[in-house]
Each structure stands twice: as structure tokens, then as C-alpha cells.
Design an enzyme around this catalytic site. Sequence first.
Site, mmCIF file in Angstrom:
data_model
loop_
_atom_site.group_PDB
_atom_site.id
_atom_site.type_symbol
_atom_site.label_atom_id
_atom_site.label_comp_id
_atom_site.label_asym_id
_atom_site.label_seq_id
_atom_site.Cartn_x
_atom_site.Cartn_y
_atom_site.Cartn_z
ATOM 1 N N CYS A 1 0.829 -1.209 0.000
ATOM 2 C CA CYS A 1 0.000 0.000 0.000
ATOM 3 C C CYS A 1 0.863 1.258 0.000
ATOM 4 C CB CYS A 1 -0.954 -0.010 1.192
ATOM 5 S SG CYS A 1 -2.115 -1.400 1.126
ATOM 6 N N THR A 2 1.978 1.212 0.690
ATOM 7 C CA THR A 2 2.899 2.348 0.682
ATOM 8 C C THR A 2 3.502 2.522 -0.708
ATOM 9 O OG1 THR A 2 3.391 2.067 3.028
ATOM 10 C CG2 THR A 2 4.997 3.303 1.729
#
Length: 148
Positions: A44-45
Amino acid sequence: MLQLGDKLPVFELEDQRAEIFSSVNIENKAVVIYFYPKDFTPGCTAEACEFRDKYEDFKDAGAVVIGISSDDTASHAKFSKKYKLPFIMLSDSNGKVRKQFGVKSSLMGLLPGRETFVFDKSGSLIMRYNSIKSKNHISKALKALTKA
């Protein structure tokens, strides 16, 4: 479940500043909405940072970028600040908007799904991409916008 050609659903959620965001305020603009599992996780980062790195390309295409997860606004505020994310981050803590878009869980229901939606300026869905892997979401969204 949203299908190609469907209109952008009307919804309201809190953003990373704990202010109410309404989808009505982005009418007549192209929109990229990506749903992701969780702030600060590796995939997600990476996805958020790639959207950040390509943000000018999205702006040049006339698009608003919005990230949505079930994380609360405080988490989104920290996530946005740490990674200098220039776009809107929305908290869908009860999963209502995720359900409205028809985003299904992945990995046998263990993780919230990762899915990207692109709407043209008329509010019609022109692309829907579902993959738990964060790779390709950004390039596919940009490609859909340039075709529109």
C-alpha cells in the site's frame, strides 16, 4: 457492483484532515479512485508513493486522485504526511463505500481488496482494475485517462 459506463456513486467520507468530502464536489472532473487494504503496509505504501510520483501526470490529464481504505483519519493524516501524498485520502471505516463500488475482499476474505476505478469527466466508469498486487494500478489508470 459497478460496471463500465456506470456513473460515479454519490458518497461522503472524512478525509485526512477530518473534513467531510463529497463526491458531488468532483462532478465534471475525471477521477481516479483507488481502494487499498491498509496504511503503512509495504504494498500500500508502494502504491501510494507511485500515485504521488505520477501525480503531476494525473493532474495534466485533468484527474483528481483519491485513495480509500478503512483506516481512520488520524492514520491517513500520518500516512499522507510521512510520504508527502498530495491527493485526497478518505476513511471508509464501515466499508460502506467499498460495498457501494463492489470491491471484494481478497486472499480468502482476509484482506480488503485493492481495486482502481477511473471515471471520465462525465462521471462514467471507463476502467476498473482489480489486483491485490499494487503494481500496474497507476499505469493502467493513466492509460485509461489518456484514451478518454
